[in-house]
Each structure stands twice: as structure tokens, then as C-alpha cells.
Design an enzyme around this catalytic site. Sequence first.
Site, PDB file in Angstrom:
ATOM      1  N   GLN A  35     -17.991  -6.458  -1.254  1.00 38.15           N
ATOM      2  CA  GLN A  35     -17.100  -7.235  -2.116  1.00 38.15           C
ATOM      3  C   GLN A  35     -16.676  -8.553  -1.481  1.00 38.15           C
ATOM      4  OE1 GLN A  35     -14.034  -4.028  -2.020  1.00 38.15           O
ATOM      5  NE2 GLN A  35     -12.585  -5.719  -2.056  1.00 38.15           N
ATOM      6  N   HIS A  38       0.844  -1.201   0.000  1.00 39.08           N
ATOM      7  CA  HIS A  38       0.000   0.000   0.000  1.00 39.08           C
ATOM      8  C   HIS A  38       0.880   1.253   0.000  1.00 39.08           C
ATOM      9  CE1 HIS A  38      -2.639  -2.964   2.262  1.00 39.08           C
ATOM     10  NE2 HIS A  38      -3.478  -2.583   1.310  1.00 39.08           N
ATOM     11  N   ARG A  44      -3.836 -10.062   4.369  1.00 41.78           N
ATOM     12  CA  ARG A  44      -4.226 -11.394   4.855  1.00 41.78           C
ATOM     13  C   ARG A  44      -3.022 -12.189   5.369  1.00 41.78           C
ATOM     14  NH1 ARG A  44      -7.999 -10.671   0.717  1.00 41.78           N
ATOM     15  NH2 ARG A  44     -10.168 -10.907   1.384  1.00 41.78           N
ATOM     16  N   VAL A  96       4.659  -5.476  -4.576  1.00 43.55           N
ATOM     17  CA  VAL A  96       5.744  -5.433  -3.582  1.00 43.55           C
ATOM     18  C   VAL A  96       5.753  -6.779  -2.859  1.00 43.55           C
ATOM     19  CG1 VAL A  96       6.630  -4.287  -1.516  1.00 43.55           C
ATOM     20  CG2 VAL A  96       5.515  -2.944  -3.317  1.00 43.55           C
ATOM     21  N   ASP A 132      -3.502  -7.304  -7.423  1.00 46.38           N
ATOM     22  CA  ASP A 132      -4.880  -7.631  -7.814  1.00 46.38           C
ATOM     23  C   ASP A 132      -5.009  -7.347  -9.310  1.00 46.38           C
ATOM     24  OD1 ASP A 132      -6.289  -8.118  -5.053  1.00 46.38           O
ATOM     25  OD2 ASP A 132      -5.033  -6.357  -4.795  1.00 46.38           O
ATOM     26  N   GLU A 178      -0.791  -4.152  -8.894  1.00 48.23           N
ATOM     27  CA  GLU A 178      -0.902  -5.288  -9.823  1.00 48.23           C
ATOM     28  C   GLU A 178      -1.034  -6.611  -9.080  1.00 48.23           C
ATOM     29  OE1 GLU A 178       2.478  -4.615 -12.342  1.00 48.23           O
ATOM     30  OE2 GLU A 178       1.254  -3.496 -13.785  1.00 48.23           O
ATOM     31  N   SER A 181       0.435  -8.865   1.614  1.00 49.13           N
ATOM     32  CA  SER A 181      -1.026  -8.859   1.638  1.00 49.13           C
ATOM     33  C   SER A 181      -1.482  -8.662   3.083  1.00 49.13           C
ATOM     34  CB  SER A 181      -1.566 -10.196   1.115  1.00 49.13           C
ATOM     35  OG  SER A 181      -2.931 -10.348   1.482  1.00 49.13           O
TER      36      SER A 181
HETATM   37  P1  AMP Z   1      -6.458  -3.842  -0.375  1.00 49.04           P
HETATM   38  O1  AMP Z   1      -6.322  -3.030   0.873  1.00 49.04           O
HETATM   39  O2  AMP Z   1      -5.996  -5.253  -0.240  1.00 49.04           O
HETATM   40  O3  AMP Z   1      -7.805  -3.688  -1.019  1.00 49.04           O
HETATM   41  O4  AMP Z   1      -5.417  -3.197  -1.389  1.00 49.04           O
HETATM   42  C1  AMP Z   1      -5.467  -1.838  -1.715  1.00 49.04           C
HETATM   43  C2  AMP Z   1      -4.583  -1.591  -2.906  1.00 49.04           C
HETATM   44  O5  AMP Z   1      -3.246  -1.954  -2.589  1.00 49.04           O
HETATM   45  C3  AMP Z   1      -5.000  -2.437  -4.107  1.00 49.04           C
HETATM   46  O6  AMP Z   1      -4.886  -1.653  -5.276  1.00 49.04           O
HETATM   47  C4  AMP Z   1      -4.011  -3.561  -4.076  1.00 49.04           C
HETATM   48  O7  AMP Z   1      -3.777  -4.124  -5.341  1.00 49.04           O
HETATM   49  C5  AMP Z   1      -2.769  -2.842  -3.581  1.00 49.04           C
HETATM   50  N1  AMP Z   1      -1.834  -3.826  -3.011  1.00 49.04           N
HETATM   51  C6  AMP Z   1      -2.093  -4.758  -2.057  1.00 49.04           C
HETATM   52  N2  AMP Z   1      -1.002  -5.526  -1.842  1.00 49.04           N
HETATM   53  C7  AMP Z   1      -0.032  -5.080  -2.686  1.00 49.04           C
HETATM   54  C8  AMP Z   1       1.301  -5.469  -2.955  1.00 49.04           C
HETATM   55  N3  AMP Z   1       1.891  -6.481  -2.322  1.00 49.04           N
HETATM   56  N4  AMP Z   1       1.989  -4.774  -3.887  1.00 49.04           N
HETATM   57  C9  AMP Z   1       1.407  -3.739  -4.544  1.00 49.04           C
HETATM   58  N5  AMP Z   1       0.153  -3.328  -4.348  1.00 49.04           N
HETATM   59  C10 AMP Z   1      -0.568  -3.985  -3.425  1.00 49.04           C
END
Ligand code: AMP
Length: 289
Positions: A61, A37, A194, A183, A150, A148, A192
Site C-alpha cells: 500500500q 489505535h 507519522r 482521536v 482514514d 475515521e 498519527s
Molecule cells: P494505521 O496503523 O495508520 O494503518 O491505522 C490503523 C487504524 O487506526 C486505521 O483504521 C486508522 O484509521 C486508525 N487510526 C489511526 N489514527 C487514528 C486516530 N487519530 N483516531 C482514530 N483512529 C485512528
Amino acid sequence: MEVINSVSTLKAKVSAFRKDNKQIGLVPTMGALHNGHASLVSRSVKENDVTIVSVFVNPTQFNDKNDLEKYPRTLEADCALLEGIGATLVFAPTVEEIYPEPDTRSFSYAPTDSVMEGAFRPGHFNGVCQIVSKLFMFVEPDKAYFGEKDFQQIAVIKAMVADYRSQNAEWAKRLTICPCPIVRENDGLALSSRNTLLTAAERAIAPNIYKALAESVTFSKSHSVEETKAMAVNAINSVNGLEVQYYEIVNADTLQSVTSWDDAEHIQGCITVFCGATPIRLIDNINYK
Ligand code: AMP
């Protein structure tokens, strides 16, 4: 850095920024922030006058109630991280603030949103489009940043923005979607939120997902798509505690499966793996060409 909870305050802030001719970057997140993030937010801070980060665990979602309940929530730590990076504003609303009444809008961008995550998580991308379209309409950003990690989500959001653009929505005409690279931890595991739910034993086997994907890229130079797919799936399934839900090797632009390396200019492998007994569902992807 200000933290706000209400849509009306957000809109008032945005109007003031616009009046001052500020270029606005938006980073939508569900919180439990990590360096993935942070990379999106840093890029937005570099490229815009103002960076707005939303932190909202969007219930529409989640197709799995248990997944929604156990999703990590760490707003205080998130705000500290965001302040350090230079975000301007954090928008952290309640569910009632975003959905004062149920969102009955339905989005459909098949096949982009119907394959892979769309097939295995019914309604997931509809919920993503509901929240992201609301955020786009509230903020009307110049740029919005997505990871990327996601990979499919970016394709769905691009399709949604193109749809709004074709309906002449001014906010959609202004907006550029900015994809940002994945990343990873030093051992290759994609960061992640998670990952914090993994036990030590699960965390120890999870890097095998990326290891197999990376090895499959070398393997692909001398093997067919089908053989490469089988190689990656077998390598991951051979690890006790990992089970592939799907692995698709697709045209990176259309997300349609390819059968030959010559089928598309850009080819991506997209995977979902169950890790451990709970299990925790991990996604990752890799570029072949
Ligand atoms: P989320 O909080 O999981 O919904 O993620 C928010 C944003 O951060 C989304 O656009 C994800 O694709 C991005 N994101 C999550 N993990 C990563 C990562 N390891 N590398 C790059 N972007 C990420």
C-alpha cells in the site's frame, strides 16, 4: 496476550475461538500504536469476546519507497500497550508470511478508490484491499474496526466487503465494519504514527490544519462550498511550512465532490497537507453536516 507470526497458527487459534462460539473483533494496524489505535482496540475489547490486532507494515500500500522505509516500527511497545488494553492476540507477521508470492489481485471500486488519496497515491487502495481482504479471510471476524482518520479507506473497505458479499463469501456476510471517531491531541492534531517523524518545529505548526478545518465549519454556515474550501486552503497555506496537496468537500457516502451544501445529506471535508521540508504527509478530515 499471545503474539503470533504465522498464518497457520492464526487460523488454528481462530478455529478454536469459533468452536467455543466466541465473537471475534479484528483491528488491523501498521503498528507504532498511539491512543487513536487504542480507542479502536478498547472498543473491540468491549464489544467482542476476543480481540485480534494485526501489526503489519504492508508494503503493497506504499507508493513511495522512502515512506515505507522510514515508517516507524515499535513492536515491543505496541505489544505492551495492547496487553494493557486487553487484546487477546497480536498477529505480527513478516512480509514473506503474508506475501509468499506477489499478490496480483486487482481491486477497483471507482470512484470511491480513484479520487483524493486514490488519485494522489496510485495503487495505495489496491494494496489496502490486498492486505485487509487477506486478514478478513484469515480471521473471519464478526466486527472489524477502522478509524475515521482514514475516512476514504473506510468507504473503500465497505465497497470491497459489499463486493465479496455479492459473490456470496461467507466471511463477508458475517462481517460488520465499525467506523471509530478520530482521536486528536489537545491542540487538535489528529494522532498519527507519522507524527513521530515531525521535527519540533513541524509539530508546532501541524495543529494549524485542524484549526483551519474547525474554523471552516463555522465559516460554512454563511458561505458557499467553494468559498469554504478556499478559506481552509488559504488559512493552511498561509502558514510557513504547510502546503495543501488537496482539499475536497465531498458527499460523505459517495466521496463525490459537492458544489452546494444541499447536494448531500452528509458532507465531509478531506484534506492532505505536506508539513515541513522532508515533507511529512498528513491527512485529516472534518464533518460539515
Ligand atoms: P494505521 O496503523 O495508520 O494503518 O491505522 C490503523 C487504524 O487506526 C486505521 O483504521 C486508522 O484509521 C486508525 N487510526 C489511526 N489514527 C487514528 C486516530 N487519530 N483516531 C482514530 N483512529 C485512528
